[in-house]
Design an enzyme around this catalytic site. Structure first.
Site, PDB file in Angstrom:
ATOM      1  N   GLY A 259       0.791  -1.231   0.000  1.00 33.76           N
ATOM      2  CA  GLY A 259       0.000   0.000   0.000  1.00 33.76           C
ATOM      3  C   GLY A 259       0.820   1.275   0.000  1.00 33.76           C
ATOM      4  O   GLY A 259       0.343   2.323   0.429  1.00 33.76           O
TER       5      GLY A 259
ATOM      6  N   ASN B  79       1.629   3.024  -2.516  1.00 37.47           N
ATOM      7  CA  ASN B  79       0.969   3.963  -3.443  1.00 37.47           C
ATOM      8  C   ASN B  79      -0.318   4.503  -2.834  1.00 37.47           C
ATOM      9  O   ASN B  79      -0.656   5.675  -3.022  1.00 37.47           O
ATOM     10  CB  ASN B  79       0.722   3.277  -4.780  1.00 37.47           C
TER      11      ASN B  79
ATOM     12  N   MET C  29      -4.025  -7.045  -7.353  1.00 34.20           N
ATOM     13  CA  MET C  29      -3.376  -8.081  -8.160  1.00 34.20           C
ATOM     14  C   MET C  29      -4.345  -9.017  -8.885  1.00 34.20           C
ATOM     15  O   MET C  29      -3.921 -10.031  -9.447  1.00 34.20           O
ATOM     16  CB  MET C  29      -2.418  -8.905  -7.290  1.00 34.20           C
TER      17      MET C  29
ATOM     18  N   LEU D  65      -9.721  -7.790 -13.370  1.00 34.74           N
ATOM     19  CA  LEU D  65     -11.146  -7.486 -13.208  1.00 34.74           C
ATOM     20  C   LEU D  65     -11.843  -7.598 -14.560  1.00 34.74           C
ATOM     21  O   LEU D  65     -11.416  -7.009 -15.551  1.00 34.74           O
ATOM     22  CB  LEU D  65     -11.317  -6.078 -12.639  1.00 34.74           C
TER      23      LEU D  65
ATOM     24  N   ASN E 186      -5.468   2.120 -13.334  1.00 32.61           N
ATOM     25  CA  ASN E 186      -4.533   1.157 -12.751  1.00 32.61           C
ATOM     26  C   ASN E 186      -3.117   1.672 -12.890  1.00 32.61           C
ATOM     27  O   ASN E 186      -2.741   2.265 -13.919  1.00 32.61           O
ATOM     28  CB  ASN E 186      -4.664  -0.191 -13.472  1.00 32.61           C
TER      29      ASN E 186
ATOM     30  N   HIS F 235       0.765   0.621 -13.247  1.00 36.82           N
ATOM     31  CA  HIS F 235       1.538  -0.556 -13.643  1.00 36.82           C
ATOM     32  C   HIS F 235       2.990  -0.157 -13.854  1.00 36.82           C
ATOM     33  O   HIS F 235       3.265   0.809 -14.569  1.00 36.82           O
ATOM     34  CB  HIS F 235       0.956  -1.171 -14.923  1.00 36.82           C
TER      35      HIS F 235
ATOM     36  N   ASP G  76      -3.484  -4.723 -18.267  1.00 39.16           N
ATOM     37  CA  ASP G  76      -2.502  -3.625 -18.351  1.00 39.16           C
ATOM     38  C   ASP G  76      -2.423  -3.038 -19.754  1.00 39.16           C
ATOM     39  O   ASP G  76      -1.339  -2.655 -20.221  1.00 39.16           O
ATOM     40  CB  ASP G  76      -1.113  -4.137 -17.911  1.00 39.16           C
TER      41      ASP G  76
HETATM   42  C1  GRF Z   1       3.344  -1.376  -7.457  1.00 34.45           C
HETATM   43  O1  GRF Z   1       4.614  -1.596  -8.051  1.00 34.45           O
HETATM   44  C2  GRF Z   1       2.285  -1.328  -8.524  1.00 34.45           C
HETATM   45  O2  GRF Z   1       2.709  -0.691  -9.707  1.00 34.45           O
HETATM   46  C3  GRF Z   1       2.062  -2.798  -8.766  1.00 34.45           C
HETATM   47  O3  GRF Z   1       2.080  -3.382  -7.470  1.00 34.45           O
HETATM   48  C4  GRF Z   1       2.909  -2.572  -6.632  1.00 34.45           C
HETATM   49  C5  GRF Z   1       2.079  -2.145  -5.449  1.00 34.45           C
HETATM   50  O4  GRF Z   1       2.891  -1.562  -4.510  1.00 34.45           O
HETATM   51  N1  GRF Z   1       0.817  -3.029  -9.432  1.00 34.45           N
HETATM   52  P1  GRF Z   1       2.201  -0.947  -3.168  1.00 34.45           P
HETATM   53  O5  GRF Z   1       1.320  -2.031  -2.599  1.00 34.45           O
HETATM   54  O6  GRF Z   1       1.417   0.255  -3.577  1.00 34.45           O
HETATM   55  O7  GRF Z   1       3.372  -0.593  -2.295  1.00 34.45           O
END
Ligand code: GRF
Length: 198
Positions: A12, A14, A94, A97, A111, A113, A153
């Protein structure tokens, strides 16, 4: 106030970038809820610490009741719709959908990526880019935020940032630089979409 629902599966970081940007007044939005498909996702702790409602959806448990994947997606869509999101943000979610989810929020699911458009879709994108660099196939990779379509993606790009790969750097070092880019890009992407600029 723009309402976001953020879907996560893990750390989490992000999500944390979004939480911090909202708290700092840099993002004109509120995070109405955080939904995770994993009960052990640390992102749930981050949400709870920020006073954001959280929900866990358990694919295995739903399938064990005889419901199928499409029905799971519809169940998650019902849950998310209950928070009346203006935008659904997949931040480390992950699971793929299907339209059973996506059609409930047309044009309103984005999303993050860690790869450039058309390269390394799916999991382990950073490791695969690093390996491709080692084979001399690419000089750089990148990060993108895109609108979600059923193909993995592969939706229209909202924004992207190239990330150079340096000789002799490890996957971990590349991953650290990519995550730093992600934390800025995801906030910028949400802002662009909410403003209708893209
Ligand atoms: C990130 O690298 C995102 O791009 C990918 O999964 C990772 C998630 O990281 N889809 P976090 O859980 O936000 O730290």
């Amino acid at each position: 106030m723009n309402r976001l629902v953020v879907l996560i599966s893990g750390n989490g970081s992000n999500l944390q970038a979004l939480i911090d940007s909202v708290a700092g007044g840099d993002l004109d939005a509120e995070i109405a809820a955080v939904v995770s498909n994993r009960a052990d996702a640390f992102g749930l702790t981050r949400a709870e610490q920020a006073g954001i409602p959280t929900k866990i959806v358990d694919l295995k448990a739903v399938l064990a009741t005889g419901r199928n994947r499409i029905e799971f997606d519809a169940d998650v869509a019902d849950l998310v719709a209950g928070y009346q999101p203006d935008l659904v943000v997949l931040a480390g979610w992950m699971l793929v959908l299907s339209e059973a989810f996506l059609n409930r929020f047309p044009g309103r699911v984005i999303n993050l990526h860690p790869a450039l458009p058309g390269t390394f879709p799916g999991t382990h994108a950073i490791e695969r880019a690093h390996a491709a660099f080692q084979r001399g196939e690419i000089k750089r990779t990148g990060v993108m935020v895109h609108r979600v379509v059923p193909a993995v993606d592969a939706g229209p790009v909202v924004t992207l940032e190239p990330v150079p790969i340096f000789p002799d750097e490890s996957v971990a070092e590349l991953e650290e630089r990519i995550h730093h880019v992600e934390h800025n890009l995801i906030v910028a992407a949400v802002d662009l979409v909410l403003r209708g600029d893209v």
